[in-house]
Design a protein around this motif. Structure first.
Motif, PDB file in Angstrom:
ATOM      1  N   PHE A   1      -0.254   0.577   8.057  1.00 46.61           N
ATOM      2  CA  PHE A   1       1.078   0.919   8.542  1.00 46.61           C
ATOM      3  C   PHE A   1       2.185   0.361   7.646  1.00 46.61           C
ATOM      4  O   PHE A   1       3.343   0.731   7.801  1.00 46.61           O
ATOM      5  CB  PHE A   1       1.269   0.391   9.969  1.00 46.61           C
ATOM      6  CG  PHE A   1       0.377   1.055  10.982  1.00 46.61           C
ATOM      7  CD1 PHE A   1       0.841   2.109  11.766  1.00 46.61           C
ATOM      8  CD2 PHE A   1      -0.934   0.628  11.158  1.00 46.61           C
ATOM      9  CE1 PHE A   1       0.024   2.726  12.704  1.00 46.61           C
ATOM     10  CE2 PHE A   1      -1.760   1.230  12.088  1.00 46.61           C
ATOM     11  CZ  PHE A   1      -1.289   2.281  12.862  1.00 46.61           C
ATOM     12  N   VAL A   2       1.822  -0.537   6.731  1.00 49.52           N
ATOM     13  CA  VAL A   2       2.834  -1.179   5.878  1.00 49.52           C
ATOM     14  C   VAL A   2       2.405  -1.132   4.406  1.00 49.52           C
ATOM     15  O   VAL A   2       2.237  -2.164   3.754  1.00 49.52           O
ATOM     16  CB  VAL A   2       3.103  -2.626   6.331  1.00 49.52           C
ATOM     17  CG1 VAL A   2       3.884  -2.634   7.634  1.00 49.52           C
ATOM     18  CG2 VAL A   2       1.797  -3.411   6.513  1.00 49.52           C
ATOM     19  N   PRO A   3       2.216   0.062   3.857  1.00 50.32           N
ATOM     20  CA  PRO A   3       1.812   0.154   2.454  1.00 50.32           C
ATOM     21  C   PRO A   3       2.940  -0.260   1.520  1.00 50.32           C
ATOM     22  O   PRO A   3       4.123  -0.237   1.891  1.00 50.32           O
ATOM     23  CB  PRO A   3       1.487   1.648   2.292  1.00 50.32           C
ATOM     24  CG  PRO A   3       2.384   2.322   3.282  1.00 50.32           C
ATOM     25  CD  PRO A   3       2.426   1.390   4.470  1.00 50.32           C
ATOM     26  N   ALA A   4       2.581  -0.630   0.312  1.00 52.62           N
ATOM     27  CA  ALA A   4       3.584  -0.966  -0.704  1.00 52.62           C
ATOM     28  C   ALA A   4       4.076   0.336  -1.330  1.00 52.62           C
ATOM     29  O   ALA A   4       3.725   0.690  -2.453  1.00 52.62           O
ATOM     30  CB  ALA A   4       2.981  -1.888  -1.756  1.00 52.62           C
ATOM     31  N   ALA A   5       4.916   1.049  -0.598  1.00 50.61           N
ATOM     32  CA  ALA A   5       5.303   2.414  -0.960  1.00 50.61           C
ATOM     33  C   ALA A   5       6.533   2.489  -1.845  1.00 50.61           C
ATOM     34  O   ALA A   5       6.932   3.580  -2.238  1.00 50.61           O
ATOM     35  CB  ALA A   5       5.543   3.227   0.321  1.00 50.61           C
ATOM     36  N   PHE A   6       7.149   1.353  -2.152  1.00 54.68           N
ATOM     37  CA  PHE A   6       8.334   1.360  -3.007  1.00 54.68           C
ATOM     38  C   PHE A   6       7.894   1.157  -4.461  1.00 54.68           C
ATOM     39  O   PHE A   6       7.043   0.299  -4.743  1.00 54.68           O
ATOM     40  CB  PHE A   6       9.299   0.248  -2.601  1.00 54.68           C
ATOM     41  CG  PHE A   6      10.672   0.372  -3.205  1.00 54.68           C
ATOM     42  CD1 PHE A   6      11.633   1.156  -2.597  1.00 54.68           C
ATOM     43  CD2 PHE A   6      10.990  -0.286  -4.377  1.00 54.68           C
ATOM     44  CE1 PHE A   6      12.902   1.281  -3.142  1.00 54.68           C
ATOM     45  CE2 PHE A   6      12.257  -0.170  -4.931  1.00 54.68           C
ATOM     46  CZ  PHE A   6      13.215   0.624  -4.319  1.00 54.68           C
ATOM     47  N   THR A   7       8.464   1.932  -5.359  1.00 57.11           N
ATOM     48  CA  THR A   7       8.103   1.845  -6.773  1.00 57.11           C
ATOM     49  C   THR A   7       9.089   0.945  -7.510  1.00 57.11           C
ATOM     50  O   THR A   7      10.290   1.237  -7.554  1.00 57.11           O
ATOM     51  CB  THR A   7       8.102   3.236  -7.430  1.00 57.11           C
ATOM     52  OG1 THR A   7       7.173   4.078  -6.742  1.00 57.11           O
ATOM     53  CG2 THR A   7       7.696   3.138  -8.896  1.00 57.11           C
ATOM     54  N   CYS A   8       8.584  -0.139  -8.077  1.00 55.31           N
ATOM     55  CA  CYS A   8       9.429  -1.009  -8.902  1.00 55.31           C
ATOM     56  C   CYS A   8       9.943  -0.209 -10.094  1.00 55.31           C
ATOM     57  O   CYS A   8       9.161   0.471 -10.764  1.00 55.31           O
ATOM     58  CB  CYS A   8       8.626  -2.212  -9.373  1.00 55.31           C
ATOM     59  SG  CYS A   8       9.382  -3.117 -10.750  1.00 55.31           S
ATOM     60  N   PRO A   9      11.260  -0.257 -10.393  1.00 55.52           N
ATOM     61  CA  PRO A   9      11.806   0.523 -11.508  1.00 55.52           C
ATOM     62  C   PRO A   9      11.600  -0.132 -12.872  1.00 55.52           C
ATOM     63  O   PRO A   9      12.142   0.349 -13.867  1.00 55.52           O
ATOM     64  CB  PRO A   9      13.296   0.601 -11.158  1.00 55.52           C
ATOM     65  CG  PRO A   9      13.572  -0.671 -10.432  1.00 55.52           C
ATOM     66  CD  PRO A   9      12.325  -0.962  -9.642  1.00 55.52           C
ATOM     67  N   HIS A  10      10.838  -1.213 -12.924  1.00 53.96           N
ATOM     68  CA  HIS A  10      10.594  -1.917 -14.184  1.00 53.96           C
ATOM     69  C   HIS A  10       9.086  -2.106 -14.352  1.00 53.96           C
ATOM     70  O   HIS A  10       8.292  -1.528 -13.615  1.00 53.96           O
ATOM     71  CB  HIS A  10      11.306  -3.272 -14.175  1.00 53.96           C
ATOM     72  CG  HIS A  10      12.717  -3.218 -13.697  1.00 53.96           C
ATOM     73  ND1 HIS A  10      13.714  -2.545 -14.374  1.00 53.96           N
ATOM     74  CD2 HIS A  10      13.306  -3.723 -12.576  1.00 53.96           C
ATOM     75  CE1 HIS A  10      14.853  -2.651 -13.714  1.00 53.96           C
ATOM     76  NE2 HIS A  10      14.629  -3.359 -12.615  1.00 53.96           N
ATOM     77  N   SER A  11       8.702  -2.920 -15.317  1.00 56.80           N
ATOM     78  CA  SER A  11       7.287  -3.217 -15.488  1.00 56.80           C
ATOM     79  C   SER A  11       6.798  -4.062 -14.314  1.00 56.80           C
ATOM     80  O   SER A  11       7.539  -4.864 -13.758  1.00 56.80           O
ATOM     81  CB  SER A  11       7.057  -3.979 -16.796  1.00 56.80           C
ATOM     82  OG  SER A  11       7.741  -5.219 -16.776  1.00 56.80           O
ATOM     83  N   VAL A  12       5.546  -3.855 -13.925  1.00 58.76           N
ATOM     84  CA  VAL A  12       4.913  -4.660 -12.876  1.00 58.76           C
ATOM     85  C   VAL A  12       3.688  -5.323 -13.480  1.00 58.76           C
ATOM     86  O   VAL A  12       2.867  -4.666 -14.115  1.00 58.76           O
ATOM     87  CB  VAL A  12       4.494  -3.798 -11.675  1.00 58.76           C
ATOM     88  CG1 VAL A  12       3.774  -4.641 -10.627  1.00 58.76           C
ATOM     89  CG2 VAL A  12       5.708  -3.119 -11.049  1.00 58.76           C
ATOM     90  N   GLU A  13       3.565  -6.625 -13.314  1.00 60.99           N
ATOM     91  CA  GLU A  13       2.436  -7.331 -13.897  1.00 60.99           C
ATOM     92  C   GLU A  13       2.074  -8.544 -13.058  1.00 60.99           C
ATOM     93  O   GLU A  13       2.892  -9.072 -12.310  1.00 60.99           O
ATOM     94  CB  GLU A  13       2.764  -7.777 -15.319  1.00 60.99           C
ATOM     95  CG  GLU A  13       3.970  -8.690 -15.413  1.00 60.99           C
ATOM     96  CD  GLU A  13       4.305  -9.057 -16.839  1.00 60.99           C
ATOM     97  OE1 GLU A  13       3.401  -9.550 -17.546  1.00 60.99           O
ATOM     98  OE2 GLU A  13       5.457  -8.845 -17.245  1.00 60.99           O
ATOM     99  N   ARG A  14       0.848  -8.960 -13.206  1.00 62.48           N
ATOM    100  CA  ARG A  14       0.393 -10.156 -12.505  1.00 62.48           C
ATOM    101  C   ARG A  14       0.755 -11.370 -13.338  1.00 62.48           C
ATOM    102  O   ARG A  14       0.419 -11.454 -14.528  1.00 62.48           O
ATOM    103  CB  ARG A  14      -1.114 -10.104 -12.259  1.00 62.48           C
ATOM    104  CG  ARG A  14      -1.602 -11.207 -11.321  1.00 62.48           C
ATOM    105  CD  ARG A  14      -3.072 -11.032 -11.003  1.00 62.48           C
ATOM    106  NE  ARG A  14      -3.532 -12.018 -10.041  1.00 62.48           N
ATOM    107  CZ  ARG A  14      -3.425 -11.913  -8.725  1.00 62.48           C
ATOM    108  NH1 ARG A  14      -2.836 -10.839  -8.211  1.00 62.48           N
ATOM    109  NH2 ARG A  14      -3.878 -12.841  -7.909  1.00 62.48           N
ATOM    110  N   VAL A  15       1.429 -12.312 -12.724  1.00 61.06           N
ATOM    111  CA  VAL A  15       1.824 -13.553 -13.378  1.00 61.06           C
ATOM    112  C   VAL A  15       1.004 -14.671 -12.762  1.00 61.06           C
ATOM    113  O   VAL A  15       1.029 -14.885 -11.547  1.00 61.06           O
ATOM    114  CB  VAL A  15       3.333 -13.821 -13.202  1.00 61.06           C
ATOM    115  CG1 VAL A  15       3.713 -15.161 -13.825  1.00 61.06           C
ATOM    116  CG2 VAL A  15       4.151 -12.693 -13.832  1.00 61.06           C
TER     117      VAL A  15
END
Length: 336
Positions: A100-114
């Motif tokens: 019911f709470v997916p991560a449906a918003f798209t980050c407008p920049h790079s996404v990476e694991r820190v």
């Protein structure tokens, strides 16, 4: 007499391709290993493109909200009838609370694991957006002897400083504590985060609200806020958010990395809290279940999940070009 290449140009072209491919293969084998990029000199020149990407991401998110209501109606038909983790029954309902709470918003920049690939690392949107920013403020609440996230963030930015809090340990983890170059930009105190202040002489451990910690440090804004406080996030974030909503002001941070613990929560209670986050402008752009916890507690439900949120209100560095990013040698803003 014409050569074979003159009489058969296709053969010459093919031979040239083979030679080039061989050269590139040999070069790749001797190339140095890839390292995480530095974002100190990143450049984002087009504010209109950013505005457009954010608008499209919000449009997609709003569609998901409509779909959520359809899912509640399907399995409810109201939220008080929906289970967090439905029992085995016939017919079996194919969902969990996380659907019911997916991560449906798209980050407008790079996404990476820190940070670490295992437990401890966090997914970050647009690290390049704060790599040159002054001041760059990071709060990390919940350390638990592991600071790979804080260490990598410090090592890959020019001016970010980290304020860490955890009453269960005495310092940052060894990733920061054992590196003098990183420790210069890291500040630790054995405090807890709470929805109310309790830090008098008789209060052990001392507890602070986020606004009190910020006042203590002289901060009005946090760029990246990481919180892992073992289910106290419900009370703490509720107390934090409500005054900002009532005042019509944006939350004082750009993005939030949060571990959500739904131990003992009812679906309707959880959704009311989650919708408060959404009302305040928080949009999840990444999520993953905490499989380490589930593996350790075999047979239990998937009660823990990691979420990363972008704050789409205000003019923070991830949604606004107010603090412009310029290439090396360009004019700097007063903050640089």
């Amino acid at each position: 007499m014409p050569s074979v290449f003159q009489r058969h140009p296709r053969y010459a072209l093919f031979s040239g391709f083979i030679i080039l491919a061989t050269f590139l293969l040999l070069a790749a084998q001797h190339a140095p290993p890839l390292e995480p990029p530095s974002y100190i000199d990143a450049y984002v020149p087009n504010p209109n493109a950013l505005e457009s990407r954010l608008a499209q991401a919000e449009h997609t998110y709003q569609k998901m909200l409509v779909d959520r209501q359809g899912l509640i109606q399907k399995f409810g038909p109201t939220s008080d009838k929906v289970h967090m983790f439905p029992p085995d029954q016939d017919p079996w309902p194919p969902y969990t609370v996380w659907d019911f709470v997916p991560a449906a918003f798209t980050c407008p920049h790079s996404v990476e694991r820190v940070g670490a690939l295992g437990d401890g690392g966090k997914w970050v949107c647009g690290l390049e957006r704060v790599a040159r920013k002054r001041p760059c403020v990071v709060y990390s609440i919940g350390i638990n002897h592991e600071s790979s996230f804080e260490a990598e963030l410090l090592s890959r930015t020019a001016a970010c400083e980290v304020w860490g809090y955890d009453f269960s340990v005495a310092s940052f983890g060894p990733e920061v504590q054992d590196d003098a170059s990183l420790l210069r930009r890291a500040h630790f105190a054995p405090f807890g985060l709470s929805g109310t202040d309790a830090h008098g002489p008789e209060d052990q451990p001392p507890m602070y609200t986020l606004s009190s910690l910020m006042s203590r440090n002289g901060h009005t804004h946090i760029d990246i806020l990481k919180v892992d406080i073992e289910s106290w996030e419900f009370e703490t974030l509720r107390a934090l958010i409500r005054p900002y909503l009532e005042a019509g002001e944006p939350l004082p941070f750009g993005q939030l990395q949060l571990e959500v613990h739904v131990w003992g929560k009812k679906f309707s209670e959880f959704m009311k809290w989650w919708e408060l986050l959404e009302e305040a402008g928080l949009r999840p752009f990444w999520t993953e279940p905490n499989i380490v916890y589930q593996n350790y507690n075999r047979g239990s439900s998937a009660d823990l999940a990691e979420y990363s949120f972008l704050n789409i209100r205000g003019d923070n560095a991830f949604i606004s070009d107010k603090d412009s990013f310029r290439p090396r040698g360009g004019a700097h803003s007063p903050r640089d």
